[in-house]
Design a protein around this motif. Structure first.
Motif, PDB file in Angstrom:
ATOM      1  N   SER A 209      42.293  34.295 139.555  1.00  0.00           N
ATOM      2  CA  SER A 209      40.857  34.034 139.428  1.00  0.00           C
ATOM      3  C   SER A 209      40.173  33.875 140.786  1.00  0.00           C
ATOM      4  O   SER A 209      39.081  34.399 140.997  1.00  0.00           O
ATOM      5  N   ALA A 210      40.823  33.152 141.712  1.00  0.00           N
ATOM      6  CA  ALA A 210      40.203  32.904 143.018  1.00  0.00           C
ATOM      7  C   ALA A 210      39.906  34.225 143.732  1.00  0.00           C
ATOM      8  O   ALA A 210      38.863  34.373 144.384  1.00  0.00           O
TER       9      ALA A 210
ATOM     10  N   ILE B 203      37.013  36.099 142.112  1.00  0.00           N
ATOM     11  CA  ILE B 203      35.766  35.514 142.616  1.00  0.00           C
ATOM     12  C   ILE B 203      35.503  36.024 144.039  1.00  0.00           C
ATOM     13  O   ILE B 203      34.388  36.429 144.382  1.00  0.00           O
TER      14      ILE B 203
ATOM     15  N   LEU C 124      32.129  38.093 145.155  1.00  0.00           N
ATOM     16  CA  LEU C 124      31.206  37.565 146.171  1.00  0.00           C
ATOM     17  C   LEU C 124      31.054  38.561 147.313  1.00  0.00           C
ATOM     18  O   LEU C 124      29.957  38.771 147.833  1.00  0.00           O
TER      19      LEU C 124
ATOM     20  N   THR D 234      31.141  34.233 153.104  1.00  0.00           N
ATOM     21  CA  THR D 234      31.097  33.591 154.422  1.00  0.00           C
ATOM     22  C   THR D 234      32.538  33.344 154.843  1.00  0.00           C
ATOM     23  O   THR D 234      33.410  33.257 153.975  1.00  0.00           O
TER      24      THR D 234
ATOM     25  N   PRO E 132      34.210  30.600 155.873  1.00  0.00           N
ATOM     26  CA  PRO E 132      34.922  29.478 155.240  1.00  0.00           C
ATOM     27  C   PRO E 132      35.221  29.720 153.746  1.00  0.00           C
ATOM     28  O   PRO E 132      36.292  29.349 153.262  1.00  0.00           O
ATOM     29  N   LEU E 133      34.283  30.371 153.051  1.00  0.00           N
ATOM     30  CA  LEU E 133      34.517  30.707 151.635  1.00  0.00           C
ATOM     31  C   LEU E 133      35.729  31.620 151.509  1.00  0.00           C
ATOM     32  O   LEU E 133      36.600  31.410 150.666  1.00  0.00           O
TER      33      LEU E 133
ATOM     34  N   THR F 242      39.080  29.715 152.037  1.00  0.00           N
ATOM     35  CA  THR F 242      39.481  28.891 150.891  1.00  0.00           C
ATOM     36  C   THR F 242      39.923  29.744 149.711  1.00  0.00           C
ATOM     37  O   THR F 242      40.983  29.515 149.117  1.00  0.00           O
ATOM     38  N   LEU F 243      39.116  30.753 149.336  1.00  0.00           N
ATOM     39  CA  LEU F 243      39.432  31.561 148.160  1.00  0.00           C
ATOM     40  C   LEU F 243      40.744  32.327 148.362  1.00  0.00           C
ATOM     41  O   LEU F 243      41.552  32.440 147.453  1.00  0.00           O
TER      42      LEU F 243
ATOM     43  N   ARG G  20      43.250  31.548 150.414  1.00  0.00           N
ATOM     44  CA  ARG G  20      44.372  30.613 150.429  1.00  0.00           C
ATOM     45  C   ARG G  20      44.721  30.206 148.989  1.00  0.00           C
ATOM     46  O   ARG G  20      45.867  30.244 148.567  1.00  0.00           O
ATOM     47  N   PHE G  21      43.690  29.862 148.219  1.00  0.00           N
ATOM     48  CA  PHE G  21      43.917  29.429 146.835  1.00  0.00           C
ATOM     49  C   PHE G  21      44.525  30.559 146.004  1.00  0.00           C
ATOM     50  O   PHE G  21      45.478  30.363 145.264  1.00  0.00           O
TER      51      PHE G  21
END
Lengths: 272, 286
Positions: free
Chosen positions: A243-244, A247, A251, A258, A260-261, A264-265, A267-268
């Protein structure tokens, strides 16, 4: 000529149940000793057939399977099964004994292990999978996760170098599933070679390498990091990204990403 | 209410009430129309046992289950036609595909209605309609069920239950063993059956993503007791679901990680990927 073989070598493997439709088509696959491979693929892609062929439960139409230098045939199937064990999806289908103890013993009985040694081994491996208190229980009184651990103990007792998990967690609840995955991780750290067939992409991320089957053929064979950079390949193989990452790509397509987004996405989604 | 559980307990013969798959003191109501209910909980928490009470397949050890006006208690009642209750509440077992045995799909689906005394031609019409409801075309009627894919077999077995025109449909882990696409297709199918027929559907599952995206009520069993009865939104707003041996849906987990890492406020309670994307956009766009 000296050939350096991997622990498991599959060359040009094809299989058909009825001569009409090929379930496996010219599959090539090599697994090194100590490696952890995840096999992904849509329903009907040939994953379970591949597993059954490796342990000699099905006979290929074409191609060769070599395990630790032994080429699989009717004559060597017994030797190959001493090196590769298999845990199936439905724990209820692999229970034969009246008690947990009988079930752990079953594989060893087939290998004619002496009784004294067998009793020691049962106690040792029951302890190892955390089921020592259940030896005299009936398998039917256990949860699915507990049954799978007993099945694993039976295989570990035969000291195989490799275990194939054929959707072994798909019938378990999230807690039992996580416990079993943690346990498999420990076995891998101790040197066990693992081939894990799964529909769960998050589970597949624990492997060193992902092999994607599509319509019976190897569609991709690469690390998760690399595969996730090709979302279109996932779609073509009828699979779904975590899912990450879905997303992430949406995006990105909308121009809203961006740094930072992205961090995180990614890595997750890749479990790193 | 179509089904009313009143202080229902059940223990498997030879085991105590606190044992594997027993249920304890369950009270709940299920409506005949339009509910889409998830039944969740750890393996051994009693989900299948509870489901089998919904059509009197097993009788409570204590308490009563009222099913369409008939009260089922611990003792068999000669005035109740149990078969009729089992027709009104259709139960699809886990791995129903193992129960396909006729040589054609048509015969397999007709078996149920004919078993309940429906004449052959009428049973045939019911089979055709049911096959359409599960999204398989008439070309499947003459095929051998054993040559179908796993997902197709599951559909045929669900059609076999639908052919008996139950008012409520109860399914034990209908998506286990299916790939992600197969799961979505199966859930879309239930959604469309509910929309077309208004039947209440109860689904046993471990998949919280599906619960959040598709269902409108969740029953959580924990060690045989009813630990929660409410909407998925209410459930996933609760802290520490691990204590009920449950996970949060992936959308909530991903959005929570984004909110924490980026130090921004995001409405994390999104049911699918598309709405999760909109929630992030809303949070980061100036």
């Amino acid at each position: 000529m000296v050939m350096l073989l991997s622990f498991l070598e599959i060359r040009n493997l094809s299989f058909s149940y009825n001569q009409k439709r090929m379930v496996l088509k010219h599959v090539d696959l090599a697994v090194e000793r100590g490696e952890w491979i995840a096999v992904l693929g849509h329903n009907g892609s040939g994953k379970s057939t591949l597993a059954k062929t490796i342990v000699g439960l099905l006979r290929p139409a074409e191609g060769t399977i070599t395990v630790d230098g032994i080429t699989l045939s009717d004559e060597t199937a017994y030797d190959v099964r001493r090196k590769v064990g298999i845990v199936f999806q439905n724990p209820d289908n692999q229970f034969v004994g009246v008690t947990v103890k009988d079930d752990i013993a079953f594989g060893m009985e087939n290998l004619s292990v002496p009784k004294e040694e067998m009793l020691q081994k049962i106690a040792f491996y029951a302890e190892k999978v955390g089921m020592a208190d259940y030896l005299d229980k009936e398998p039917s009184a256990l949860s699915g996760g507990q049954k799978q651990r007993i099945a694993i103990a039976g295989i570990l007792a035969m000291k195989t170098d490799m275990i194939i998990f054929d959707e072994a967690t798909s019938m378990l609840d999230p807690t039992s599933r996580r416990e079993l995955m943690d346990y498999i991780k420990t076995l891998h750290q101790e040197g066990l070679t693992i081939l894990m067939i799964t529909h769960d992409i998050e589970e597949a991320l624990m492997a060193d390498r992902l092999v994607v089957l599509k319509d019976g053929a190897v569609f991709a064979d690469d690390t998760a990091e690399h595969l996730f950079q090709r979302p279109e390949a996932f779609r073509e193989a009828y699979l779904e990204l975590p899912s990450a990452l879905r997303i992430y790509y949406e995006l990105e397509a909308a121009g809203d990403m961006t740094p930072p987004l992205a961090t995180t996405l990614w890595r997750f989604g890749s479990g790193k | 209410m179509a089904i009313r559980f009143r202080q229902v307990s059940y223990a498997y013969p030879g085991y105590g009430l606190g044992n594997y798959d027993a249920i304890k003191d369950i009270t709940l109501d299920i409506a005949a129309k339009g509910e889409f209910i998830a039944l969740v909980g750890q393996t051994g928490s009693g989900k299948s046992t509870l489901a089998q009470h919904m059509n009197a397949l097993i009788f409570p050890t204590e308490g009563t289950v009222e099913i369409f006006g008939k009260t089922v208690g611990p003792k068999r009642d000669r005035n109740i036609k149990y078969n009729e209750l089992r027709r009104q509440v259709g139960l699809v077992f886990q791995f129903p595909e193992y129960q396909l045995f006729e040589e054609t799909v048509e015969k397999d689906i007709m078996f149920g209605p004919m078993n309940f005394g429906v004449p052959e031609e009428e049973a045939r019409t019911m089979a055709w309609n049911a096959l359409g409801l599960v999204g398989l075309g008439p070309t499947y009627l003459k095929r051998n069920p054993l040559n179908l894919s796993g997902g197709e077999k599951k559909r045929v077995s669900i059609a076999g239950i639908l052919a008996m025109d139950p008012q409520i449909l109860v399914l034990d882990e209908p998506t286990s063993g299916l790939d992600p696409r197969g799961k979505a297709t199966m859930m879309d199918l239930f959604r469309s059956i509910r929309e077309k027929t208004g039947k209440t559907i109860v689904v046993i599952t471990h998949d919280m993503d599906l619960v959040y995206e598709y269902m409108d009520r969740v029953l959580v069993l924990d060690k045989g007791t009813l630990a929660f009865d409410g909407t998925p939104d209410e459930l996933f707003h609760m802290p520490r679901l691990d204590r009920l041996h449950l996970d949060y849906p992936a959308t909530i987990r991903v959005l929570s990680a984004v909110a924490k890492d980026l130090g921004i406020a995001i409405d994390v309670y999104q049911k699918d990927v598309a709405s999760a994307v909109s929630a992030i956009q809303k949070a980061v766009r100036p």
